[in-house]
Design an enzyme around this catalytic site. Structure first.
Site, PDB file in Angstrom:
ATOM      1  N   MET A  50       0.810  -1.219   0.000  1.00 12.36           N
ATOM      2  CA  MET A  50       0.000   0.000   0.000  1.00 12.36           C
ATOM      3  C   MET A  50       0.844   1.269   0.000  1.00 12.36           C
ATOM      4  O   MET A  50       0.349   2.339  -0.303  1.00 12.36           O
ATOM      5  CB  MET A  50      -0.898   0.014   1.237  1.00 12.36           C
ATOM      6  N   HIS A  51       2.117   1.165   0.358  1.00 10.10           N
ATOM      7  CA  HIS A  51       2.957   2.351   0.582  1.00 10.10           C
ATOM      8  C   HIS A  51       4.257   2.214  -0.177  1.00 10.10           C
ATOM      9  O   HIS A  51       5.281   1.905   0.431  1.00 10.10           O
ATOM     10  CB  HIS A  51       3.221   2.509   2.070  1.00 10.10           C
ATOM     11  N   PHE A  52       4.363   2.348  -1.362  1.00 11.02           N
ATOM     12  CA  PHE A  52       3.429   2.735  -2.398  1.00 11.02           C
ATOM     13  C   PHE A  52       3.565   1.720  -3.532  1.00 11.02           C
ATOM     14  O   PHE A  52       4.689   1.267  -3.797  1.00 11.02           O
ATOM     15  CB  PHE A  52       3.749   4.128  -2.914  1.00 11.02           C
TER      16      PHE A  52
END
Length: 152
Positions: A50-52
């Protein structure tokens, strides 16, 4: 006297657990003075997807958390303090470079002062021999700190 803590021994002095335990090993701790260790970062860390996407890196808040956890180890390895819960009072942090999958985040935390349940300290995180993040931190052990507050 300095000693080390493996991933299981660490849990006696650090109350966080997966997925928020941000230390894998404490290579050296001198209670009341400093703690040093590391977090190995793999593609399997829960936050990288999710990051990133396409450019994964460790969130800054988790880098700060890793430094704060190492400072907590420097505090709670003192006699009579193991298992005590700590709370953050104030942090000033600076991020210098991305911390990416495959790297090892080497952590150092130093106690500058320890009085009445309040610790003022500092932490540094390194990857590949370069500073990735650094922080000035103030952490408390509420059980101790509250004894010094004025009675209502």
């Amino acid at each position: 006297m300095a000693f080390s803590l493996d991933c299981e021994q660490l849990k006696v002095y650090q109350p966080n657990r997966f997925p928020f335990l941000m230390i894998d090993w404490v290579t050296e701790v001198e209670p009341g003075h400093y703690a040093k260790g590391y977090k190995n970062l793999t593609n399997n860390e829960w936050y990288f997807p999710m990051h990133f996407p396409g450019a994964p890196n460790m969130p800054g808040a988790l880098q700060l958390e890793a430094m704060a956890q190492m400072l907590t180890v420097a505090i709670t390895t003192q006699e009579g303090l193991h298992g005590k819960v700590t709370h953050a009072l104030e942090h000033t942090v600076r991020f210098r470079k991305e911390v990416r999958p495959g790297e090892q985040l080497v952590l150092e935390a130093y106690i500058d002062s320890w009085r009445r349940g309040v610790c003022k300290g500092r932490g540094v995180g390194y990857t590949n021999g370069e500073i990735a993040c650094e922080a000035k931190m103030m952490i408390t052990i509420p059980d101790i700190f509250e004894q010094y507050l004025p009675k209502k």
